[in-house]
Design a protein around this motif. Structure first.
Motif, PDB file in Angstrom:
ATOM      1  N   ALA A  46      -3.596 -39.143 -23.199  1.00 29.02           N
ATOM      2  CA  ALA A  46      -3.472 -40.526 -22.968  1.00 29.02           C
ATOM      3  C   ALA A  46      -2.172 -40.977 -23.968  1.00 29.02           C
ATOM      4  N   THR A  48      -1.355 -43.865 -25.650  1.00 25.34           N
ATOM      5  CA  THR A  48      -2.190 -44.891 -26.188  1.00 25.34           C
ATOM      6  C   THR A  48      -1.145 -45.824 -26.930  1.00 25.34           C
ATOM      7  N   GLN A  49       0.002 -45.660 -27.342  1.00 28.76           N
ATOM      8  CA  GLN A  49       0.827 -46.548 -27.816  1.00 28.76           C
ATOM      9  C   GLN A  49       2.219 -46.573 -27.600  1.00 28.76           C
ATOM     10  N   PRO A  62      -3.378 -48.539 -29.515  1.00 28.65           N
ATOM     11  CA  PRO A  62      -4.538 -47.703 -29.272  1.00 28.65           C
ATOM     12  C   PRO A  62      -5.872 -48.629 -29.073  1.00 28.65           C
ATOM     13  N   ASN A 240      -4.619 -50.097 -16.728  1.00 24.56           N
ATOM     14  CA  ASN A 240      -4.734 -48.769 -17.262  1.00 24.56           C
ATOM     15  C   ASN A 240      -3.990 -48.088 -15.890  1.00 24.56           C
TER      16      ASN A 240
END
Length: 327
Positions: A46, A48-49, A62, A240
Motif C-alpha cells: 500500500a 500510504t503517504q 498513514p 481507498n
C-alpha cells in the motif's frame, strides 16, 4: 562572464538530466521516497503517504484502510464454484530489499490467505523515478509455484493488486470510466464504491485526485497490452483506491506476472495537468495512432450504423430510415 557561462552550463545540465535523483530509505516493509516533486511512503503493498511538494499539500497519511483489503496476489481456480483467492503480505512474509542510487526493489516471499500460508508465493515491488518526467514508476511482479496434476494446472495467477491511500476524502476524484465522471465527499454516500475494468468501462487506465492547489495522477504503463487492468474505489474513511493488473492468458499457463507498471505523479494546477501527462505518455508509446478525424478516409463520415437487439418491425425500420437518410 565566467559566472554567465557557468550558469548556462548548469541550466543545460539541469534540462538534460531532468529531475534530481530521489532519496530512498528502506525500513523493513516501509519504503520512503523523496523527490523534488513528491514524498511518498509504501507500507507493504500500500502507498500510504503522498505529499505534493509543489503545492505543500498532503494527499494521503498513514492510516488503516477500512473495509476489505484487496491487495495481493490473486489465484483463480478452474474448478467450478471455487472463488478467486487473494494471498497477502503478512508479518510472516520474508522481506528482502535491494537498493540502488535511484531505485529500490522489495520482495515479499511467503503470502497468506486466512489459515493458508504459501511459502513459495512472492510479490515484488520495483520502485524508481523517471528522471525526465519525475514520474514514480511502480512495477509489481508476482510468482506462484503451482504444481501440475496429470500434466496440467487446475489454477493459476490471475492478478496483482496494490492500494493507494486512503486518500484524503476532501479530494475530488476524476475517473474516466463509462464516459468519465467525478466524485466528491458531498455528492456520494459514505459507503459509495466503484469497480471498473479496462478497456470496456474504464476507458483510460487512469485515476486523478484533485486538490485546491494541485492534483495527483496514477495510470497504467504497459504498452505490450498483455494484461487487463481494473480499478476499485471505495469511500470509507477516505478514498481507498485499489489498482490491479490481470492476466489475459489461459489461467492454467499463468504462474507469474511481470513487466507492467503504474506511474504516479503530482502537479500544481487543476486535474487537466495530470490528464495531459497521461496523454503525453500514450502518444509516446503509440506514435502511429492518430485521431479518427485525422486518419479516417473521406467516406467514413458518411457511414450510418444502427445497432439493434431483436429484428426491428417494419414501422421501426422505417423510422430508422427517416432518422438516418441515405446520402
Amino acid at each position: 562572464m565566467k559566472r554567465t557561462i557557468l550558469g548556462l552550463c548548469l541550466g543545460m545540465f539541469i534540462s538534460l538530466t531532468g529531475h534530481a535523483a530521489p532519496e530512498i530509505k528502506i525500513d523493513g516493509r516501509q519504503v520512503t521516497i523523496r523527490t523534488d516533486r513528491m514524498a511518498v511512503q509504501f507500507d507493504g503493498l500500500a502507498l500510504t503517504q503522498i505529499e505534493n511538494r509543489l503545492t505543500g499539500e498532503t494527499y494521503a497519511r498513514p492510516a488503516t484502510a477500512k473495509g476489505a483489503d484487496l491487495t495481493g496476489l490473486g489465484i483463480e481456480s478452474l474448478r467450478p464454484g471455487v472463488p478467486v483467492k487473494t494471498y497477502q503480505v503478512t508479518e510472516q512474509s520474508k522481506v528482502e530489499a535491494a537498493q540502488a542510487a535511484d531505485s529500490a526493489t522489495i520482495t515479499y516471499t511467503g503470502l497468506r490467505r486466512g489459515d493458508e500460508f504459501d511459502s513459495k508465493m512472492s510479490f515484488a515491488l520495483a520502485l524508481s523515478v523517471d528522471v525526465k518526467t519525475g514520474d514514480l514508476v511502480i512495477q509489481p511482479s508476482v510468482r506462484a509455484e503451482i504444481e501440475e496434476v496429470a500434466g496440467v494446472r487446475d489454477r493459476g495467477v490471475l492478478h496483482n493488486a496494490l492500494r493507494f491511500g486512503p486518500l484524503d476524502e476532501n479530494l475530488r476524484l476524476i475517473i474516466p470510466a463509462s464516459d468519465g465522471f467525478s466524485v466528491t465527499r458531498d455528492n456520494v454516500e459514505t459507503n459509495w464504491s466503484c469497480r471498473a475494468n479496462w478497456p470496456q468501462f474504464w476507458e483510460a487506465a487512469l485515476v486523478i485526485a484533485e486538490s485546491p492547489k494541485g492534483c495527483l495522477g496514477i495510470w497504467a504503463d504497459e504498452p505490450a497490452l498483455r494484461y487487463g487492468r481494473w480499478l476499485d474505489v471505495k469511500r470509507n474513511g477516505g478514498w481507498n483506491v485499489t489498482l490491479a493488473f490481470e492476466t489475459s492468458d489461459a489461467i492454467y499457463r499463468c504462474t507469474e506476472m511481470k513487466g507492467a507498471a503504474w506511474r504516479l505523479n503530482v502537479f500544481a494546477g487543476y486535474w487537466a495537468r495530470a490528464a495531459a501527462r497521461y496523454v503525453a505518455q500514450m502518444e509516446q508509446q503509440w506514435p502511429d495512432l492518430k485521431r479518427l478525424d485525422q486518419s479516417a478516409p473521406a467516406w467514413a463520415d458518411r457511414l450510418r450504423v444502427v445497432i439493434s437487439g431483436p429484428t426491428p418491425s417494419p414501422d421501426v425500420a422505417k423510422r430508422y430510415a427517416e432518422l438516418l437518410p441515405r446520402d
